[in-house]
Design a protein around this motif. Structure first.
Motif, PDB file in Angstrom:
ATOM      1  N   UNK A 101     -31.438  -5.905 -19.924  1.00  0.00           N
ATOM      2  CA  UNK A 101     -32.382  -7.038 -20.605  1.00  0.00           C
ATOM      3  C   UNK A 101     -32.081  -8.436 -20.333  1.00  0.00           C
ATOM      4  N   UNK A 102     -30.762  -8.709 -20.004  1.00  0.00           N
ATOM      5  CA  UNK A 102     -30.433  -9.915 -19.926  1.00  0.00           C
ATOM      6  C   UNK A 102     -30.977 -10.654 -18.682  1.00  0.00           C
ATOM      7  N   UNK A 103     -31.358  -9.777 -17.589  1.00  0.00           N
ATOM      8  CA  UNK A 103     -31.693 -10.227 -16.353  1.00  0.00           C
ATOM      9  C   UNK A 103     -33.331 -10.683 -16.570  1.00  0.00           C
ATOM     10  N   UNK A 104     -34.076 -10.201 -17.417  1.00  0.00           N
ATOM     11  CA  UNK A 104     -35.624 -10.650 -17.786  1.00  0.00           C
ATOM     12  C   UNK A 104     -35.321 -11.912 -18.627  1.00  0.00           C
ATOM     13  N   UNK A 105     -34.215 -12.034 -19.531  1.00  0.00           N
ATOM     14  CA  UNK A 105     -34.014 -13.087 -20.241  1.00  0.00           C
ATOM     15  C   UNK A 105     -33.664 -14.387 -19.477  1.00  0.00           C
ATOM     16  N   UNK A 106     -32.889 -14.089 -18.594  1.00  0.00           N
ATOM     17  CA  UNK A 106     -32.520 -15.161 -17.811  1.00  0.00           C
ATOM     18  C   UNK A 106     -33.700 -15.598 -16.872  1.00  0.00           C
ATOM     19  N   UNK A 107     -34.377 -15.046 -16.581  1.00  0.00           N
ATOM     20  CA  UNK A 107     -35.734 -15.303 -15.747  1.00  0.00           C
ATOM     21  C   UNK A 107     -36.548 -16.115 -16.675  1.00  0.00           C
ATOM     22  N   UNK A 108     -36.751 -15.631 -17.799  1.00  0.00           N
ATOM     23  CA  UNK A 108     -37.740 -16.364 -19.030  1.00  0.00           C
ATOM     24  C   UNK A 108     -37.125 -17.643 -19.372  1.00  0.00           C
ATOM     25  N   UNK A 109     -35.707 -17.648 -19.395  1.00  0.00           N
ATOM     26  CA  UNK A 109     -35.158 -18.993 -19.655  1.00  0.00           C
ATOM     27  C   UNK A 109     -35.533 -20.113 -18.799  1.00  0.00           C
ATOM     28  N   UNK A 110     -35.481 -19.590 -17.607  1.00  0.00           N
ATOM     29  CA  UNK A 110     -35.854 -20.811 -16.597  1.00  0.00           C
ATOM     30  C   UNK A 110     -37.217 -20.996 -16.720  1.00  0.00           C
ATOM     31  N   UNK A 111     -38.202 -20.415 -17.121  1.00  0.00           N
ATOM     32  CA  UNK A 111     -39.480 -20.760 -17.188  1.00  0.00           C
ATOM     33  C   UNK A 111     -39.528 -21.542 -18.691  1.00  0.00           C
ATOM     34  N   UNK A 112     -38.783 -21.266 -19.504  1.00  0.00           N
ATOM     35  CA  UNK A 112     -38.675 -21.909 -20.863  1.00  0.00           C
ATOM     36  C   UNK A 112     -38.305 -23.475 -20.490  1.00  0.00           C
ATOM     37  N   UNK A 113     -37.302 -23.770 -19.726  1.00  0.00           N
ATOM     38  CA  UNK A 113     -36.805 -24.960 -19.173  1.00  0.00           C
ATOM     39  C   UNK A 113     -38.062 -25.534 -18.627  1.00  0.00           C
ATOM     40  N   UNK A 114     -38.861 -25.044 -17.774  1.00  0.00           N
ATOM     41  CA  UNK A 114     -39.854 -25.890 -16.976  1.00  0.00           C
ATOM     42  C   UNK A 114     -41.001 -26.060 -18.019  1.00  0.00           C
ATOM     43  N   UNK A 115     -41.300 -25.056 -19.075  1.00  0.00           N
ATOM     44  CA  UNK A 115     -42.167 -25.545 -20.026  1.00  0.00           C
ATOM     45  C   UNK A 115     -41.916 -26.653 -20.919  1.00  0.00           C
ATOM     46  N   UNK A 116     -40.727 -26.665 -21.143  1.00  0.00           N
ATOM     47  CA  UNK A 116     -40.040 -27.826 -21.993  1.00  0.00           C
ATOM     48  C   UNK A 116     -40.232 -29.361 -21.119  1.00  0.00           C
ATOM     49  N   UNK A 117     -40.013 -29.041 -20.029  1.00  0.00           N
ATOM     50  CA  UNK A 117     -40.174 -30.343 -18.996  1.00  0.00           C
ATOM     51  C   UNK A 117     -41.773 -30.805 -19.130  1.00  0.00           C
ATOM     52  N   UNK A 118     -42.326 -29.870 -18.958  1.00  0.00           N
ATOM     53  CA  UNK A 118     -44.032 -30.041 -19.000  1.00  0.00           C
ATOM     54  C   UNK A 118     -44.395 -30.737 -20.302  1.00  0.00           C
ATOM     55  N   UNK A 119     -43.854 -30.307 -21.158  1.00  0.00           N
ATOM     56  CA  UNK A 119     -44.398 -30.750 -22.495  1.00  0.00           C
ATOM     57  C   UNK A 119     -43.591 -32.150 -23.179  1.00  0.00           C
ATOM     58  N   UNK A 120     -42.572 -32.681 -22.078  1.00  0.00           N
ATOM     59  CA  UNK A 120     -41.924 -33.951 -22.559  1.00  0.00           C
ATOM     60  C   UNK A 120     -40.927 -33.566 -23.467  1.00  0.00           C
ATOM     61  N   UNK A 121     -40.347 -32.240 -23.622  1.00  0.00           N
ATOM     62  CA  UNK A 121     -39.255 -32.163 -24.581  1.00  0.00           C
ATOM     63  C   UNK A 121     -37.949 -31.639 -23.849  1.00  0.00           C
ATOM     64  N   UNK A 122     -37.737 -31.805 -22.471  1.00  0.00           N
ATOM     65  CA  UNK A 122     -36.526 -31.300 -21.983  1.00  0.00           C
ATOM     66  C   UNK A 122     -35.341 -32.412 -22.470  1.00  0.00           C
ATOM     67  N   UNK A 123     -35.916 -33.624 -22.770  1.00  0.00           N
ATOM     68  CA  UNK A 123     -34.780 -34.718 -23.107  1.00  0.00           C
ATOM     69  C   UNK A 123     -34.489 -34.438 -24.573  1.00  0.00           C
ATOM     70  N   UNK A 124     -35.052 -33.836 -25.301  1.00  0.00           N
ATOM     71  CA  UNK A 124     -34.923 -33.349 -26.625  1.00  0.00           C
ATOM     72  C   UNK A 124     -33.272 -32.885 -26.909  1.00  0.00           C
ATOM     73  N   UNK A 125     -32.418 -33.594 -27.819  1.00  0.00           N
ATOM     74  CA  UNK A 125     -31.016 -33.043 -27.891  1.00  0.00           C
ATOM     75  C   UNK A 125     -31.088 -31.777 -28.615  1.00  0.00           C
ATOM     76  N   UNK A 126     -32.187 -31.366 -29.337  1.00  0.00           N
ATOM     77  CA  UNK A 126     -32.239 -30.309 -29.856  1.00  0.00           C
ATOM     78  C   UNK A 126     -32.551 -29.068 -29.013  1.00  0.00           C
ATOM     79  N   UNK A 127     -33.558 -29.384 -28.323  1.00  0.00           N
ATOM     80  CA  UNK A 127     -34.053 -28.141 -27.228  1.00  0.00           C
ATOM     81  C   UNK A 127     -32.890 -28.150 -26.089  1.00  0.00           C
ATOM     82  N   UNK A 128     -31.996 -29.209 -25.922  1.00  0.00           N
ATOM     83  CA  UNK A 128     -30.863 -28.896 -24.817  1.00  0.00           C
ATOM     84  C   UNK A 128     -29.869 -28.114 -25.473  1.00  0.00           C
ATOM     85  N   UNK A 129     -29.794 -28.321 -26.663  1.00  0.00           N
ATOM     86  CA  UNK A 129     -28.873 -27.605 -27.166  1.00  0.00           C
ATOM     87  C   UNK A 129     -28.983 -25.892 -27.450  1.00  0.00           C
ATOM     88  N   UNK A 130     -30.232 -25.746 -27.657  1.00  0.00           N
ATOM     89  CA  UNK A 130     -30.799 -24.483 -27.691  1.00  0.00           C
ATOM     90  C   UNK A 130     -30.924 -23.771 -26.442  1.00  0.00           C
TER      91      UNK A 130
END
Length: 381
Positions: free
Chosen positions: A253-282
């Motif tokens: 399952x970690x293989x799907x989680x890793x791919x999802x995590x990459x997509x979530x980082x991009x989603x955070x960037x699109x929403x202007x939240x990638x620089x949020x320290x809380x999001x970065x930590x998580x």
């Protein structure tokens, strides 16, 4: 442990990815939206697994005598990783390869091996597992479904619940109690039960996880041939313990989680939240959880490749996999916010299917108890 893939393994992964890119249908995302238990994915798995089998990939890590190629367990790990990262197009047949087939190899009669293993290695067999009961979920040894010997048959009465992958299933890996006077681990047997046997009734349990994901099985004087018993009568707990050790690390399952995590980082960037320290930590914590799950699963594969019997490492890897899925699914809900309330949203879909990680193959609590007793040697009281 050697952390570099061999040239042959790396080439195989590239070839497998190319096969997936070319072979999955354009509507795969829609077809797989309800998870591997749906009717659509069950039907697709026959075609897909047949294609894998023709290339010699489906059961390549099995012995040649049973339709395999004597490939290392690492090839099996690569196959599982690549399947899970795209949503597991093998459907329920991943169970066949991971643990049903190997368990039949170890405990099955020659007749059972000749009958079941060729079908599995050809990608033409659908199975479900009959473990949990209304009063025996996490505490599986409390099961009460009874199988009484009657001539050449067992007459089975009782019920199972939360049974996955029933859609189209031809056989059930069924746990029953063959000694009515036994308790706990004793007196349990395993039947490779044909699902078309008279007296078996199936009822779907509606669930938010996905279409046709859970079912109840009812056995009313269902006659199952005694020749379907896997292993000696009354010694089924050893059989199922062996099977579960394979199943707990069979789904990468970690293989799907890793791919999802990459997509979530991009989603955070699109929403202007990638620089949020809380999001970065998580994001960092989730990535750590993913890598921990991968390495602990590799530890189990490494032991298997060296011929080791199953150990508590499987329980540790399973808990790590659940923590990994939870970290990624919680982060997905936070990044998508209110959007995740819509059924079918990217975050909602991942969270919905990730819910099963903490209960499948034994709850996280059960696995932690097994780690405490088998790994840490802690007292029960």
């Amino acid at each position: 442990m050697e952390f570099e893939w061999s040239e042959g393994d790396a080439a195989y992964r590239r070839e497998l990815r190319a096969f997936l890119n070319a072979g999955l249908p354009d509507d795969w995302a829609e077809l797989s939206a309800h998870g591997p238990g749906s009717d659509a994915q069950a039907a697709f798995s026959r075609q897909f697994c047949g294609a894998l089998a023709q290339r010699g990939w489906l059961t390549q890590s099995w012995p040649k005598a049973y339709g395999g190629a004597d490939a290392t367990p690492w090839r099996h790990a690569i196959l599982s990783e690549e399947m899970w990262r795209v949503g597991e197009p093998r459907g329920s047949q991943y169970m066949n390869v991971n643990w049903i087939g190997p368990t039949i190899m170890k405990y099955g009669s020659e007749e059972q091996k000749k009958f079941h293993l060729p079908k599995i290695s050809a990608g033409n067999a659908l199975w479900c597992q009959g473990f949990s009961e209304p009063e025996a979920g996490s505490d599986l040894v409390s099961l009460r479904t009874a199988a009484a010997r009657s001539g050449d048959d067992y007459v089975v009465n009782g019920s199972k619940i939360w049974t996955s992958y029933v859609a189209g299933a031809e056989y059930c890996f069924l746990l029953v109690r063959t000694d009515p006077n036994s308790k706990r681990h004793r007196g349990i047997s395993v039947l490779l039960a044909p699902m078309d046997a008279p007296g078996i009734t199936v009822r779907e349990v509606p669930a938010v996880i996905g279409e046709r994901y859970f079912h109840e099985l009812f056995f009313d004087d269902a006659r199952i041939p005694a020749s379907c018993r896997l292993g000696p009568e009354g010694e089924g707990w050893g059989v199922v313990s062996y099977a579960l050790a394979f199943e707990r690390v069979g789904a990468m399952r970690y293989a799907r989680a890793a791919l999802t995590l990459d997509a979530l980082a991009e989603a955070a960037r699109e929403r202007g939240r990638l620089d949020d320290p809380v999001i970065q930590e998580k994001l960092g914590a989730a990535r750590t959880a993913v890598e921990a799950s991968r390495l602990l699963s590799y530890r189990v594969i490494d032991l298997r490749a060296k011929g080791s019997e199953p150990t508590a490492d499987t329980n540790i890897a399973r808990v790590a996999g659940t923590l990994c899925e939870n970290a990624v699914s919680d982060l997905a809900l936070e990044i998508y916010g209110a959007e995740a309330l819509a059924y079918g949203n990217f975050a909602e879909s991942y969270w919905r299917l990730a819910m099963t990680a903490g209960v499948a193959v034994g709850t996280t609590e059960i696995n932690l108890n097994l780690i405490a007793s088998r790994w840490l040697d802690l007292p029960r009281e």
